[in-house]
Design an enzyme around this catalytic site. Structure first.
Site, PDB file in Angstrom:
ATOM      1  N   CYS A 124       0.940  -0.889   0.395  1.00  0.00           N
ATOM      2  CA  CYS A 124      -0.028  -0.260   0.257  1.00  0.00           C
ATOM      3  C   CYS A 124       0.621   1.359   0.155  1.00  0.00           C
ATOM      4  CB  CYS A 124      -0.712   0.489   1.255  1.00  0.00           C
ATOM      5  SG  CYS A 124      -2.521  -1.574   1.270  1.00  0.00           S
ATOM      6  N   HIS A 265      -3.810   6.784   2.778  1.00  0.00           N
ATOM      7  CA  HIS A 265      -4.186   5.584   2.216  1.00  0.00           C
ATOM      8  C   HIS A 265      -5.101   5.583   3.022  1.00  0.00           C
ATOM      9  CE1 HIS A 265      -4.111   1.170   1.102  1.00  0.00           C
ATOM     10  NE2 HIS A 265      -3.757   1.164   2.023  1.00  0.00           N
ATOM     11  N   ASN A 295      -9.670   0.235  -0.223  1.00  0.00           N
ATOM     12  CA  ASN A 295      -8.593   0.512   0.290  1.00  0.00           C
ATOM     13  C   ASN A 295      -7.982  -0.608  -1.462  1.00  0.00           C
ATOM     14  OD1 ASN A 295      -5.787   0.016   0.572  1.00  0.00           O
ATOM     15  ND2 ASN A 295      -6.503  -1.009   2.181  1.00  0.00           N
TER      16      ASN A 295
HETATM   17  N1  COA Z   1     -19.392  -9.785   8.761  1.00  0.00           N
HETATM   18  C1  COA Z   1     -19.444  -9.195   9.124  1.00  0.00           C
HETATM   19  N2  COA Z   1     -18.925  -9.777  10.990  1.00  0.00           N
HETATM   20  C2  COA Z   1     -17.874 -10.131  10.046  1.00  0.00           C
HETATM   21  C3  COA Z   1     -16.841  -9.560   9.145  1.00  0.00           C
HETATM   22  C4  COA Z   1     -18.115  -9.350   7.791  1.00  0.00           C
HETATM   23  N3  COA Z   1     -17.837  -8.843   6.944  1.00  0.00           N
HETATM   24  N4  COA Z   1     -15.425  -9.876   9.458  1.00  0.00           N
HETATM   25  C5  COA Z   1     -15.710 -10.380  11.130  1.00  0.00           C
HETATM   26  N5  COA Z   1     -16.851 -10.608  11.150  1.00  0.00           N
HETATM   27  C6  COA Z   1     -17.037 -10.359  12.463  1.00  0.00           C
HETATM   28  C7  COA Z   1     -16.170 -11.963  13.224  1.00  0.00           C
HETATM   29  O1  COA Z   1     -16.369 -12.729  12.863  1.00  0.00           O
HETATM   30  C8  COA Z   1     -16.492 -11.277  14.629  1.00  0.00           C
HETATM   31  O2  COA Z   1     -16.533 -11.732  15.349  1.00  0.00           O
HETATM   32  P1  COA Z   1     -16.563 -12.609  16.383  1.00  0.00           P
HETATM   33  O3  COA Z   1     -17.183 -11.754  17.410  1.00  0.00           O
HETATM   34  O4  COA Z   1     -18.643 -12.854  16.553  1.00  0.00           O
HETATM   35  O5  COA Z   1     -15.783 -12.977  16.535  1.00  0.00           O
HETATM   36  C9  COA Z   1     -16.827  -9.762  14.907  1.00  0.00           C
HETATM   37  O6  COA Z   1     -16.851  -9.629  13.537  1.00  0.00           O
HETATM   38  C10 COA Z   1     -15.585  -8.733  14.961  1.00  0.00           C
HETATM   39  O7  COA Z   1     -14.242  -9.284  14.225  1.00  0.00           O
HETATM   40  P2  COA Z   1     -12.957  -8.709  13.822  1.00  0.00           P
HETATM   41  O8  COA Z   1     -12.215  -9.533  13.130  1.00  0.00           O
HETATM   42  O9  COA Z   1     -12.592  -8.279  15.553  1.00  0.00           O
HETATM   43  O10 COA Z   1     -13.554  -7.161  13.414  1.00  0.00           O
HETATM   44  P3  COA Z   1     -12.904  -5.748  12.992  1.00  0.00           P
HETATM   45  O11 COA Z   1     -13.479  -4.536  14.078  1.00  0.00           O
HETATM   46  O12 COA Z   1     -11.755  -5.710  13.426  1.00  0.00           O
HETATM   47  O13 COA Z   1     -13.211  -5.597  11.701  1.00  0.00           O
HETATM   48  C11 COA Z   1     -11.472  -5.357   9.804  1.00  0.00           C
HETATM   49  C12 COA Z   1     -12.120  -6.315  10.914  1.00  0.00           C
HETATM   50  C13 COA Z   1     -10.852  -6.181   9.115  1.00  0.00           C
HETATM   51  C14 COA Z   1     -12.478  -4.396   9.090  1.00  0.00           C
HETATM   52  C15 COA Z   1     -10.468  -4.202  10.757  1.00  0.00           C
HETATM   53  O14 COA Z   1      -9.993  -5.543  11.647  1.00  0.00           O
HETATM   54  C16 COA Z   1      -9.607  -4.076   9.733  1.00  0.00           C
HETATM   55  O15 COA Z   1      -9.949  -3.121   9.179  1.00  0.00           O
HETATM   56  N6  COA Z   1      -8.225  -4.089   9.581  1.00  0.00           N
HETATM   57  C17 COA Z   1      -6.975  -2.943   9.056  1.00  0.00           C
HETATM   58  C18 COA Z   1      -7.061  -4.099   7.894  1.00  0.00           C
HETATM   59  C19 COA Z   1      -6.328  -3.280   6.798  1.00  0.00           C
HETATM   60  O16 COA Z   1      -5.840  -2.244   7.113  1.00  0.00           O
HETATM   61  N7  COA Z   1      -5.529  -3.580   6.254  1.00  0.00           N
HETATM   62  C20 COA Z   1      -4.747  -2.639   5.586  1.00  0.00           C
HETATM   63  C21 COA Z   1      -3.360  -2.119   5.513  1.00  0.00           C
HETATM   64  S1  COA Z   1      -2.918  -1.804   4.077  1.00  0.00           S
END
Ligand code: COA
Length: 338
Positions: A124, A265, A295
């Protein structure tokens, strides 16, 4: 605090002569994704700020076509003869082929016959890394005009059965033409690039089974598709994003009100908002288009810059801060007087 601009390094200044961008026409909305994996519009929007993203038609579009189109538009905007481009650098981690580089193919396509060309892989951070490298090469006097492109066709490396990654990413390209200027105060005032390879396993694209670290053995995504530890990356990003901006401000003695625009970004709106609120920027100072484009990895910063540039919203009187972080793990900043 009043701005104390660092004196430019080298014998020359650097001017941005023009910008361009390209996105595929196909929109993948949250509602579309909800038909593919167990998710919904509310969850995605609340957790990421994304409503929709663009994805390529795999038969006709991809990193080559998007970066070619963005570069062509930047050349047109800069009103230059493509033969005057000395070097083309394409920041991408989704090149169709590692040989030839995307940069070689797009140079030929736009008629940059005298240009050297290479791809740069910094996930990224692709656009901000290329911006920094190009500025340094022009300042040193070795090159006069450099075309940079940041592009990723993330749809080519997403497993659309994985709701953890498929909701975030989209495809885009952003390009700019950088050229030597006699005004040494123009161009990059400060740049920083960093990497920490020890945590690469939180965001990676394995080619072979043996690339997969033991702690990710349970992951069912196919080979060749992106794997991400969302929570780990979130923690890294939320801290690093703020740190990188604060470092750039400290090194240039710029306060919040001295900065015209932060072009960052587009990873997750919660990451952007956390840094914005903590540092104290107004909403208008930090451009956000993640709601419409998701993204797009190396494409995102260049796409934002081109949209702001075309809308006449890039300030010339105040410095602009480019900032990114991503897989590797990598991070980068670039403070510019345009
Ligand atoms: N839809 C619905 N529920 C979802 C889901 C989706 N797409 N993805 C995960 N969940 C659920 C999980 O299973 C979890 O359920 P549980 O509590 O029963 O276990 C719950 O939602 C929370 O999951 P979690 O992974 O903690 O969510 P989060 O708030 O961290 O959001 C991301 C997930 C991926 C959006 C977030 O972690 C993120 O943006 N991370 C950074 C990624 C990034 O920027 N990457 C690129 C870097 S350049």
């Amino acid at each position: 605090m009043s701005a104390q601009i660092l004196p430019s390094v080298g014998s020359f200044g650097v001017r941005i002569a023009g910008t361009g961008s390209a996105v595929p026409s196909q929109v993948l909305s949250n509602a579309d994704l909800a038909r593919m994996v167990e998710t919904d519009d509310d969850w995605i929007f609340q957790r990421t700020g994304i409503r929709e993203r663009r994805i390529s038609n795999p038969d006709t579009e991809g990193t080559y076509t998007l970066s070619r189109d963005a570069l062509g538009r930047a050349i047109e905007a800069a009103k230059i003869d493509p033969n005057t481009i000395d070097l083309v650098i394409c920041g991408t981690c989704t090149m169709e082929m590692s040989c030839p580089s995307t940069a070689c193919r797009i140079s030929a396509a736009v008629g940059a016959k005298s240009a050297a060309a290479f791809d740069l892989v910094a996930a990224c951070c692709g656009y901000v890394y290329t911006l920094n490298v190009a500025d340094a090469l022009i300042r040193s006097g070795s090159y006069k005009t450099i075309a940079i492109v940041g592009c990723d066709a993330m749809s080519s490396i997403i497993d659309y059965t994985d709701r953890g990654t498929s909701i975030l990413f989209g495809d885009a390209a952003g390009a700019a033409i950088l050229t030597r200027d006699t005004d040494r105060t123009k161009g990059c005032l400060y740049q920083h690039m960093g990497a920490d390879g020890s945590d690469w396993g939180s965001l990676y694209i394995p080619r072979r089974q043996r690339d997969i670290p033991p702690q990710d053995a349970e992951n069912r995504n196919q080979l060749g598709k992106l794997r991400m530890e969302g929570r780990e990356v979130f923690k890294f990003a939320v801290n690093k994003f703020r740190e990188v901006i604060e470092d750039a401000m400290a090194k240039t003695s710029l306060g919040v009100n001295d900065i015209g625009q932060v072009i960052c970004h587009q990873s997750n709106v919660r990451i952007i908002d956390a840094a914005r609120e903590r540092i104290g920027f107004d909403r208008e100072q930090v451009y956000v288009n993640i709601d419409r484009f998701g993204n797009s990895s190396a494409g995102s910063v260049g796409l934002c810059f081109d949209q702001l540039w075309k809308a006449g919203k890039v300030p010339c009187e105040k410095p602009v801060v480019f900032v990114a972080f991503g897989g590797g793990l990598t991070w980068a900043s670039s403070v510019w007087q345009l």
